[in-house]
Design an enzyme around this catalytic site. Structure first.
Site, PDB file in Angstrom:
ATOM      1  N   GLU A 160       0.812  -1.213   0.000  1.00 50.41           N
ATOM      2  CA  GLU A 160       0.000   0.000   0.000  1.00 50.41           C
ATOM      3  C   GLU A 160       0.853   1.275   0.000  1.00 50.41           C
ATOM      4  O   GLU A 160       0.391   2.332   0.431  1.00 50.41           O
ATOM      5  CB  GLU A 160      -0.942  -0.020   1.200  1.00 50.41           C
ATOM      6  CG  GLU A 160      -1.884  -1.210   1.211  1.00 50.41           C
ATOM      7  CD  GLU A 160      -2.601  -1.373   2.535  1.00 50.41           C
ATOM      8  OE1 GLU A 160      -3.475  -0.542   2.819  1.00 50.41           O
ATOM      9  OE2 GLU A 160      -2.285  -2.312   3.277  1.00 50.41           O
ATOM     10  N   SER A 166      -6.644  -3.097   3.074  1.00 50.95           N
ATOM     11  CA  SER A 166      -7.094  -2.529   1.793  1.00 50.95           C
ATOM     12  C   SER A 166      -7.518  -3.584   0.778  1.00 50.95           C
ATOM     13  O   SER A 166      -7.364  -3.406  -0.427  1.00 50.95           O
ATOM     14  CB  SER A 166      -6.003  -1.635   1.182  1.00 50.95           C
ATOM     15  OG  SER A 166      -5.874  -0.459   1.924  1.00 50.95           O
ATOM     16  N   TYR A 198      -9.262   2.764  -4.412  1.00 53.91           N
ATOM     17  CA  TYR A 198      -8.345   3.865  -4.650  1.00 53.91           C
ATOM     18  C   TYR A 198      -8.326   4.379  -6.081  1.00 53.91           C
ATOM     19  O   TYR A 198      -7.459   5.159  -6.447  1.00 53.91           O
ATOM     20  CB  TYR A 198      -6.932   3.452  -4.211  1.00 53.91           C
ATOM     21  CG  TYR A 198      -6.879   3.144  -2.729  1.00 53.91           C
ATOM     22  CD1 TYR A 198      -7.139   4.131  -1.790  1.00 53.91           C
ATOM     23  CD2 TYR A 198      -6.604   1.859  -2.275  1.00 53.91           C
ATOM     24  CE1 TYR A 198      -7.110   3.865  -0.439  1.00 53.91           C
ATOM     25  CE2 TYR A 198      -6.567   1.573  -0.919  1.00 53.91           C
ATOM     26  CZ  TYR A 198      -6.822   2.578  -0.011  1.00 53.91           C
ATOM     27  OH  TYR A 198      -6.802   2.309   1.341  1.00 53.91           O
ATOM     28  N   ARG A 246     -11.469   2.437  11.575  1.00 55.52           N
ATOM     29  CA  ARG A 246     -12.612   2.257  10.678  1.00 55.52           C
ATOM     30  C   ARG A 246     -12.949   0.779  10.642  1.00 55.52           C
ATOM     31  O   ARG A 246     -12.085  -0.060  10.385  1.00 55.52           O
ATOM     32  CB  ARG A 246     -12.281   2.748   9.266  1.00 55.52           C
ATOM     33  CG  ARG A 246     -13.535   2.986   8.400  1.00 55.52           C
ATOM     34  CD  ARG A 246     -13.213   3.150   6.940  1.00 55.52           C
ATOM     35  NE  ARG A 246     -12.854   1.867   6.344  1.00 55.52           N
ATOM     36  CZ  ARG A 246     -11.679   1.620   5.771  1.00 55.52           C
ATOM     37  NH1 ARG A 246     -10.740   2.552   5.708  1.00 55.52           N
ATOM     38  NH2 ARG A 246     -11.435   0.423   5.258  1.00 55.52           N
ATOM     39  N   GLY A 282      -7.141   5.094   5.654  1.00 56.47           N
ATOM     40  CA  GLY A 282      -6.569   6.022   4.696  1.00 56.47           C
ATOM     41  C   GLY A 282      -7.017   7.461   4.914  1.00 56.47           C
ATOM     42  O   GLY A 282      -8.095   7.738   5.450  1.00 56.47           O
TER      43      GLY A 282
END
Length: 326
Positions: free
Chosen positions: A19, A145, A219, A258, A282
């Protein structure tokens, strides 16, 4: 909102994880916001000499904008603890547990937080037989992710058993977590710490334009629609806020986290499952925590300063405890 005194902040970003590019986007966004607020900022793309470079910069606080290993798994947290430098987001023990999906289940499920069943399997064994009835999900035990996620279905591209030469996460990881596939909707809830404790912000529904909410969908601009706040029954919204706050507290998260969900809307409350809790979500222009914070009246710069303020508050309180215990 409390005004944050001017600080020298080292924004730690980049590194060598899968990432990396996302981390650079997050870190530069954070650095820009801090500079706009008048703070002194040192931008640091992490290399193997990271400890020496942080020591040379001598910041008041480190904003940890790294994603994945080693920035999110406790390694960097332990280094900063030894250096005695305040840093944002969760500490060592929380980071070790939260990045490992099996350890997360052990921490949350006994306290009533619903998570999918499943088990850890050796990738080589997948080529002999399916570990679960199809459809099921395969994912790395300790990546974020949606890196390396595969959905195995009867009508998909994977024969039974999965061929060893088929492209998938089994080619990259020795072990994988196999979980039953939960049909339905992708939801997520951010939690932010403050002087009065953690507060769940909102629920966002994620609607990928194609496929599922994988790394590219997260993303790539335009690939996923964010519905914020999500159009849900009141009881489902309330449960998402409750479970996200529980996860934040039980795991010992700090600053912000999150929690991601899948909800089978045909099953009502029984169809809601926590997938994972991200300790360093993020902070890119497409990221979900800033979006939910804005919905609650908090600008991007306000959010960044609030995360820094929580790091300084925690470090000050811990130092006070140490002095009293000593």
């Amino acid at each position: 909102m409390t005004t944050l005194a001017k600080q020298h902040v080292c924004v730690l970003m980049g590194g060598w994880a899968n990432e990396r590019e996302v981390s650079l986007m997050s870190g530069n966004g954070v650095a820009d916001a801090l500079e706009e607020r008048g703070h002194r900022v040192t931008r640091l793309d992490m290399g193997r000499d990271v400890a020496a470079r942080i020591a040379e910069a001598s910041p008041d606080v480190v904003f940890n904008a790294l994603h994945g290993v080693p920035g999110e798994d406790g390694t960097v947290q332990g280094m900063l603890d030894l250096m005695g430098i305040p840093y944002t987001h969760s500490g060592l023990a929380t980071s070790v547990i939260a990045i490992d999906k099996e350890l997360t289940k052990q921490a949350l499920v006994p306290h009533g937080v619903p998570m999918p069943g499943g088990r850890v399997v050796k990738s080589a064994d997948l080529h002999d037989s399916d570990p679960l009835p199809r459809p099921y999900v395969l994912k790395p035990v300790n990546e974020g992710s949606s890196v390396g996620v595969a959905i195995v279905t009867d009508d998909g591209r994977y024969p039974d058993p999965i061929p060893s030469d088929a492209e998938g996460p089994w080619q990259q990881f020795e072990t994988l977590l196999a979980e039953p596939f939960i049909r339905g909707r992708e939801l997520t809830t951010a939690v932010i710490d403050g002087p009065d404790g953690p507060r769940a912000l909102a629920v966002t529904e994620l609607k990928p334009k194609a496929g599922f909410y994988d790394f590219a969908a997260k993303y790539t601009d335009g690939m996923t629609e964010h519905v914020c706040p999500a159009q849900l029954p009141d009881e489902i919204t309330a449960l998402c806020l409750q479970y996200a706050t529980q996860a934040h507290r039980l795991l010992g998260c700090r600053g912000t986290s999150r929690t991601d969900f899948r909800w089978d809307d045909e099953q009502g409350e029984d169809g809601l499952f926590v997938l994972e809790t991200n300790t360093q979500p993020g902070m890119t222009p497409l990221s979900l925590v800033p979006e939910q914070a804005l919905l609650c009246g908090m600008s991007y710069a306000d959010l960044v300063e609030a995360i820094v303020a929580e790091a300084l508050r925690f470090h000050s309180a811990r130092d006070g405890e140490g002095r009293r215990d000593g």
